[in-house]
Design a protein around this motif. Structure first.
Motif, PDB file in Angstrom:
ATOM      1  N   SER A  51      27.616   1.011  47.274  1.00 42.08           N
ATOM      2  CA  SER A  51      28.165   0.564  46.001  1.00 42.08           C
ATOM      3  C   SER A  51      27.719  -0.860  45.725  1.00 42.08           C
ATOM      4  O   SER A  51      27.425  -1.622  46.644  1.00 42.08           O
ATOM      5  N   ALA A  52      27.654  -1.176  44.454  1.00 43.66           N
ATOM      6  CA  ALA A  52      27.322  -2.534  44.025  1.00 43.66           C
ATOM      7  C   ALA A  52      28.392  -2.994  43.040  1.00 43.66           C
ATOM      8  O   ALA A  52      28.845  -2.213  42.200  1.00 43.66           O
ATOM      9  N   ARG A  53      28.796  -4.228  43.151  1.00 38.54           N
ATOM     10  CA  ARG A  53      29.785  -4.790  42.227  1.00 38.54           C
ATOM     11  C   ARG A  53      29.084  -5.850  41.380  1.00 38.54           C
ATOM     12  O   ARG A  53      28.600  -6.856  41.900  1.00 38.54           O
ATOM     13  N   ILE A  54      29.017  -5.585  40.092  1.00 39.37           N
ATOM     14  CA  ILE A  54      28.371  -6.517  39.160  1.00 39.37           C
ATOM     15  C   ILE A  54      29.449  -7.415  38.560  1.00 39.37           C
ATOM     16  O   ILE A  54      30.407  -6.934  37.949  1.00 39.37           O
ATOM     17  N   VAL A  55      29.295  -8.712  38.737  1.00 37.26           N
ATOM     18  CA  VAL A  55      30.281  -9.680  38.268  1.00 37.26           C
ATOM     19  C   VAL A  55      29.707 -10.414  37.057  1.00 37.26           C
ATOM     20  O   VAL A  55      28.607 -10.971  37.119  1.00 37.26           O
ATOM     21  N   PHE A  56      30.460 -10.388  35.952  1.00 37.79           N
ATOM     22  CA  PHE A  56      30.052 -11.056  34.715  1.00 37.79           C
ATOM     23  C   PHE A  56      30.961 -12.272  34.483  1.00 37.79           C
ATOM     24  O   PHE A  56      32.183 -12.152  34.524  1.00 37.79           O
ATOM     25  N   THR A 100      24.946  -3.150  29.704  1.00 41.41           N
ATOM     26  CA  THR A 100      24.503  -3.296  31.092  1.00 41.41           C
ATOM     27  C   THR A 100      25.050  -2.170  31.963  1.00 41.41           C
ATOM     28  O   THR A 100      24.328  -1.592  32.781  1.00 41.41           O
ATOM     29  N   VAL A 101      26.335  -1.859  31.786  1.00 40.51           N
ATOM     30  CA  VAL A 101      26.947  -0.798  32.582  1.00 40.51           C
ATOM     31  C   VAL A 101      26.320   0.550  32.251  1.00 40.51           C
ATOM     32  O   VAL A 101      26.045   1.369  33.146  1.00 40.51           O
ATOM     33  N   THR A 102      26.062   0.802  30.963  1.00 47.67           N
ATOM     34  CA  THR A 102      25.434   2.069  30.559  1.00 47.67           C
ATOM     35  C   THR A 102      24.037   2.197  31.147  1.00 47.67           C
ATOM     36  O   THR A 102      23.648   3.257  31.655  1.00 47.67           O
ATOM     37  N   ASP A 103      23.270   1.124  31.083  1.00 50.59           N
ATOM     38  CA  ASP A 103      21.917   1.154  31.644  1.00 50.59           C
ATOM     39  C   ASP A 103      21.954   1.312  33.157  1.00 50.59           C
ATOM     40  O   ASP A 103      21.109   2.013  33.745  1.00 50.59           O
ATOM     41  N   ALA A 104      22.930   0.658  33.829  1.00 44.76           N
ATOM     42  CA  ALA A 104      23.035   0.781  35.281  1.00 44.76           C
ATOM     43  C   ALA A 104      23.379   2.211  35.682  1.00 44.76           C
ATOM     44  O   ALA A 104      22.896   2.718  36.703  1.00 44.76           O
ATOM     45  N   ALA A 105      24.215   2.880  34.891  1.00 43.39           N
ATOM     46  CA  ALA A 105      24.607   4.262  35.206  1.00 43.39           C
ATOM     47  C   ALA A 105      23.434   5.224  35.114  1.00 43.39           C
ATOM     48  O   ALA A 105      23.475   6.320  35.685  1.00 43.39           O
ATOM     49  N   ALA A 106      22.378   4.833  34.392  1.00 45.36           N
ATOM     50  CA  ALA A 106      21.217   5.706  34.226  1.00 45.36           C
ATOM     51  C   ALA A 106      20.238   5.603  35.387  1.00 45.36           C
ATOM     52  O   ALA A 106      19.187   6.262  35.370  1.00 45.36           O
ATOM     53  N   ASP A 149      33.032   1.118  33.537  1.00 49.95           N
ATOM     54  CA  ASP A 149      33.133   0.060  32.528  1.00 49.95           C
ATOM     55  C   ASP A 149      34.338  -0.828  32.852  1.00 49.95           C
ATOM     56  O   ASP A 149      35.452  -0.337  33.011  1.00 49.95           O
ATOM     57  N   PRO A 150      34.170  -2.162  32.924  1.00 47.87           N
ATOM     58  CA  PRO A 150      35.294  -3.043  33.291  1.00 47.87           C
ATOM     59  C   PRO A 150      36.417  -3.049  32.252  1.00 47.87           C
ATOM     60  O   PRO A 150      37.577  -3.261  32.606  1.00 47.87           O
ATOM     61  N   PHE A 151      36.083  -2.795  30.991  1.00 50.10           N
ATOM     62  CA  PHE A 151      37.118  -2.818  29.960  1.00 50.10           C
ATOM     63  C   PHE A 151      37.988  -1.563  30.014  1.00 50.10           C
ATOM     64  O   PHE A 151      39.176  -1.607  29.692  1.00 50.10           O
ATOM     65  N   GLN A 152      37.401  -0.446  30.437  1.00 46.99           N
ATOM     66  CA  GLN A 152      38.181   0.770  30.606  1.00 46.99           C
ATOM     67  C   GLN A 152      38.980   0.735  31.902  1.00 46.99           C
ATOM     68  O   GLN A 152      40.090   1.277  31.972  1.00 46.99           O
ATOM     69  N   ALA A 153      38.424   0.098  32.917  1.00 49.65           N
ATOM     70  CA  ALA A 153      39.092   0.035  34.227  1.00 49.65           C
ATOM     71  C   ALA A 153      40.031  -1.162  34.337  1.00 49.65           C
ATOM     72  O   ALA A 153      40.622  -1.376  35.407  1.00 49.65           O
ATOM     73  N   LYS A 154      40.164  -1.930  33.259  1.00 45.69           N
ATOM     74  CA  LYS A 154      41.018  -3.124  33.257  1.00 45.69           C
ATOM     75  C   LYS A 154      40.592  -4.114  34.353  1.00 45.69           C
ATOM     76  O   LYS A 154      41.423  -4.721  35.028  1.00 45.69           O
ATOM     77  N   ALA A 155      39.274  -4.238  34.513  1.00 46.49           N
ATOM     78  CA  ALA A 155      38.719  -5.146  35.521  1.00 46.49           C
ATOM     79  C   ALA A 155      38.294  -6.456  34.875  1.00 46.49           C
ATOM     80  O   ALA A 155      37.164  -6.928  35.036  1.00 46.49           O
ATOM     81  N   GLN A 163      16.467  -5.321  36.847  1.00 43.76           N
ATOM     82  CA  GLN A 163      16.007  -5.405  35.462  1.00 43.76           C
ATOM     83  C   GLN A 163      17.173  -5.332  34.483  1.00 43.76           C
ATOM     84  O   GLN A 163      17.232  -6.061  33.481  1.00 43.76           O
ATOM     85  N   VAL A 164      18.144  -4.459  34.812  1.00 42.70           N
ATOM     86  CA  VAL A 164      19.340  -4.345  33.980  1.00 42.70           C
ATOM     87  C   VAL A 164      20.102  -5.663  33.962  1.00 42.70           C
ATOM     88  O   VAL A 164      20.581  -6.128  32.912  1.00 42.70           O
ATOM     89  N   LEU A 165      20.227  -6.293  35.120  1.00 47.77           N
ATOM     90  CA  LEU A 165      20.955  -7.562  35.204  1.00 47.77           C
ATOM     91  C   LEU A 165      20.213  -8.670  34.468  1.00 47.77           C
ATOM     92  O   LEU A 165      20.839  -9.558  33.876  1.00 47.77           O
ATOM     93  N   SER A 166      18.897  -8.622  34.473  1.00 51.11           N
ATOM     94  CA  SER A 166      18.115  -9.636  33.753  1.00 51.11           C
ATOM     95  C   SER A 166      18.386  -9.563  32.260  1.00 51.11           C
ATOM     96  O   SER A 166      18.481 -10.591  31.581  1.00 51.11           O
ATOM     97  N   ASP A 167      18.516  -8.354  31.748  1.00 52.15           N
ATOM     98  CA  ASP A 167      18.814  -8.200  30.321  1.00 52.15           C
ATOM     99  C   ASP A 167      20.172  -8.815  29.984  1.00 52.15           C
ATOM    100  O   ASP A 167      20.342  -9.428  28.918  1.00 52.15           O
ATOM    101  N   ALA A 168      21.163  -8.645  30.892  1.00 48.51           N
ATOM    102  CA  ALA A 168      22.486  -9.221  30.653  1.00 48.51           C
ATOM    103  C   ALA A 168      22.449 -10.742  30.699  1.00 48.51           C
ATOM    104  O   ALA A 168      23.138 -11.421  29.926  1.00 48.51           O
TER     105      ALA A 168
END
Length: 747
Positions: free
Chosen positions: A72-77, A97-103, A112-118, A149-154
């Motif tokens: 697992s990877a935890r992406i912190v914004f 970013t989350v959508t692209d990472a899921a692909a 998604d952090p907003f759905q998971a209340k993160a 690459q996904v993180l670079s876009d963010a």
């Protein structure tokens, strides 16, 4: 013992081609098996006998598939200063970013952090969890590049983005460039000590052969015995260090015997019979210490100890067989070149010249120090004890634990992610406690779980408790409790004990029970297990080694002195580890950017390994003193003679071990770095303070009493003749009919 090894050394010298072919065959067979064996398994984190492990097992049983091995990877914004992640632009960038990472090709899901209340309360920080279908070591470079690459876009959107978790962590290797540098330093020490390229290269060659064979054997046996990829780390460390040392002792004694006028084959036999006896018993003490790790009850530690013990045992066998065989191929190359040059210009035979040089220059500087200690034993003893005692004082503040991302350098994204989460969600967020509630016997499982959750939430030190998550049967639930303090703090440790102390009352009230687990609780349990096992382990290892040294030296006080000296060196080295890695003294010089608790297994490692190495020096140094005493010298004279003959070689051996161990300080893995420093500093204290000052001072004060043994015990103990007395009684003349001149013998 000496007679048998004497014959073994002569036979290996005489049958050198067969011995070499035999070892080539062994290496070839082991190499084939190792290269064709299945890959080593992942490191096992199983820790029988602790509550957190029992809770993990219960989760596996009641929640099938929950403890999957996927990485697992935890992406912190983190939003820019003055902004929030909930702002429209920032939220859009995070969701994309989350959508692209899921692909991703190997990604199972991304939350998604907003759905998971993160999202943190102040809105400055949010995190998303990406779960992979494969383990961390099976994640391809392509998948890692996709996520980067996904993180670079963010980041282009103005957000600070960091990643943690097992998926993106670098797979660190022990040693690396530092290990190679350690070997080069060892080669330089050997060259300076022996003054001959061949004499310096032979111990290195045999040690490398031993380590390579050991590692291939470990790989070949990994599937059958469940050995992990890290099992061989300790075997590499010790195999390289003792392999060089054991071969060096044989070569050094061979040169000494040649200096006494013995022909090459006879010198090889005598070197194996005398120094080889010391090698056998020194190796046995190391094996005893390493095999004793099995009594701790930690499977990983047991496997590492047994694998390292096998590597040490192989080093002993190589020193007794392959080293004299190689001396047979090059009997004169290991001798100092200037001795042969001087002798030819003087017109003497090589045997006469070597005997003259040896008799005139047998450890002059070392003998001067020994005589100084003999004249002033009490001040030397007091200074050594007081100095080591002062260095041991930090042990009183020893805190055991297991460091995580917080101990990594700030240059790593894992450390920055850790700090960002701690700032946004509180220091305890990085170490939540997992509570597993077993309500199978409760009449109302849901009510029992809710009662336990409310009680835990009201406990001082708990910031929040998650909603219970039930299994499919509805009789077991998992609750996550977030402490208010960091995972490695003493307050968190006290909190775990407090929650567990509430169990008995809640069991009576609800007919349900619970167990506390999670990484933080597991680290606390492991530290306690290691601490409680230290004294029994120390007693077993010291007791067995005491019996072994009792047989070797036929004395009671000499083994007692050895044990006391070991305790001084190991406590001083552990104190140095605490000062550097826990207090932060000179931490920057070693690349330690974050201090913290000492690795839970460190005291056990240090006690076991350092005890074995300390006994190495004890056997090699004191056996020469006993040899002189047995052959009729007074106690003081025997101490000076033995010191003069062996001190230089012991110092060289210590420098070699220190250089090898210091090479591991450059490793990126904090555990390997700490072990490398601890072992290197322990060798420094033991070799240069205990063996060079404490030991001769004690022997000088004891005099004849040091070598006394009760008559009844003398009759009971077996005689191993480590001093080579049998070889002296049946002394063979230096010139035999079958001997060849020095220039052509054995070539």
């Amino acid at each position: 013992m000496a007679s048998f090894l004497y014959r073994l050394g002569r036979t290996a010298f005489r049958k050198r081609r067969w011995v070499l072919l035999l070892w080539v065959a062994v290496v070839a067979v082991v190499g084939f098996k190792g290269l064709t064996a299945a890959a080593p398994s992942d490191d096992s984190s199983s820790m029988p006998g602790i509550e957190s492990q029992k809770a993990f097992d219960l989760i596996d049983q009641r929640f099938p598939g929950t403890a999957a091995d996927g990485a697992s990877a935890r992406i912190v914004f983190v939003a820019p200063d003055g902004q929030k992640v909930t702002a429209a632009d920032n939220r859009q960038a995070i969701e994309k970013t989350v959508t692209d990472a899921a692909a991703g090709s190997q990604v199972a899901s991304a939350v998604d952090p907003f759905q998971a209340k993160a999202v943190s309360k102040d809105g400055s920080t949010a995190y998303a969890t990406v779960t992979y279908k494969v383990t961390a070591k099976d994640i391809s470079d392509g998948s890692k590049d996709e996520l980067q690459q996904v993180l670079s876009d963010a980041k282009e959107a103005g957000l600070t983005v960091e990643t943690g978790g097992s998926a993106m962590g670098a797979q660190t290797e022990a040693g690396g460039v530092g290990e190679a540098a350690g070997v080069l330093v060892a080669a330089l020490v050997l060259l300076v000590t022996f003054g001959s390229m061949a004499a310096a290269g032979l111990p290195l060659l045999t040690a490398i052969i031993g380590v390579a064979t050991s590692m291939l054997a470990i790989t070949a046996l990994s599937s059958a015995f469940g050995l992990s990829s890290s099992t061989g780390t300790l075997a590499t460390m010790l195999g390289l260090a003792v392999g060089i040392d054991y071969a060096m002792f044989i070569v050094s004694r061979y040169r000494e015997e040649r200096g006494r006028g013995h022909a090459p084959q006879e010198a090889a036999g005598r070197a194996t019979g005398t120094a080889g006896s010391a090698v056998v018993f020194a190796g046995l003490t190391v094996v005893v210490a390493l095999a004793g790790l099995s009594i701790v009850g930690v499977p990983m530690l047991t496997k590492m100890g047994l694998a390292a013990a096998g590597a040490v045992l192989l080093s002993v066998i190589i020193a007794l067989t392959l080293v004299p065989a190689l001396l047979g191929f090059w009997p004169n190359a290991v001798l100092p070149r200037h001795l042969r040059r001087r002798n030819r210009t003087a017109g003497k035979s090589d045997e006469q010249h070597l005997a003259t040089v040896t008799g005139a220059a047998g450890g002059i500087k070392e003998s001067r120090w020994a005589r100084f200690v003999l004249r002033r034993p009490l001040p030397v003893l007091l200074l050594s004890v007081i100095g080591l005692g002062a260095l041991a004082l930090p042990v009183a503040d020893l805190q055991l634990g297991t460091s995580g991302d917080e101990a990594k350098p700030t240059s790593t994204t894992e450390r920055r992610a850790y700090d960002a989460l701690a700032d946004g969600f509180g220091p305890g967020f990085n170490g939540p406690l997992t509570v597993v509630v077993d309500a199978q016997r409760a009449p109302d499982a849901t009510g029992a779980v809710n009662t336990i959750a409310k009680k835990i939430a009201s406990t001082d030190g708990v910031v929040s408790v998650s909603e219970p998550r039930f299994n499919q049967a509805g009789d077991t639930a998992i609750i996550s409790a977030t402490p208010s303090t960091s995972p490695t703090s003493e307050e968190t440790k006290d909190l775990v004990h407090t929650i567990r102390s509430e169990r008995s009352g809640l069991e009576r009230a609800t007919d349900a029970t619970f167990q506390v687990t999670g990484t933080t609780a597991a680290n606390i349990d492991v530290a306690q297990k290691m601490q409680s096992a230290l004294i029994p382990y120390l007693a077993v290892v010291v007791g067995l080694a005491f019996l072994l040294l009792l047989v070797v030296f036929r004395s009671i006080l000499v083994p007692v002195k050895a044990a006391v000296g070991f305790l001084l060196s190991v406590l001083a080295s552990l104190g140095a580890v605490v000062a550097v890695f826990q207090w932060g003294w000179a931490a920057g010089l070693l690349g330690v950017e974050q201090t913290g608790p000492i690795m839970s297994m460190m005291p056990i490692f240090l006690v076991g390994i350092v005890f074995g190495l300390a006994m190495d020096y004890q056997v090699f140094l004191v056996s020469r003193m006993r040899e002189a005493y047995v052959h009729g010298q007074s106690p003081g004279r025997a101490m000076v003679t033995g010191f003069g003959h062996s001190a230089r070689v012991v110092v060289a051996a210590a420098l070699i071990m220190m250089s090898v161990f210091s090479g591991f300080i450059t490793a990126g893995e904090s555990m390997i770095k700490m072990i490398g420093f601890g072992l290197a500093i322990a060798v420094l204290f033991d070799a240069f303070v205990v063996r060079m000052a404490f030991v001769p001072a004690v022997l000088a004060l004891l005099g004849h009493r040091a070598w006394r043994l009760p008559r009844w015990l003398d009759r009971v103990l077996p005689r191993v003749d480590i001093e080579g007395e049998a070889l002296t009684q049946s002394d063979t003349p230096a010139t035999q009919p079958d001997q060849k001149p020095l220039e052509t013998a054995g070539i």
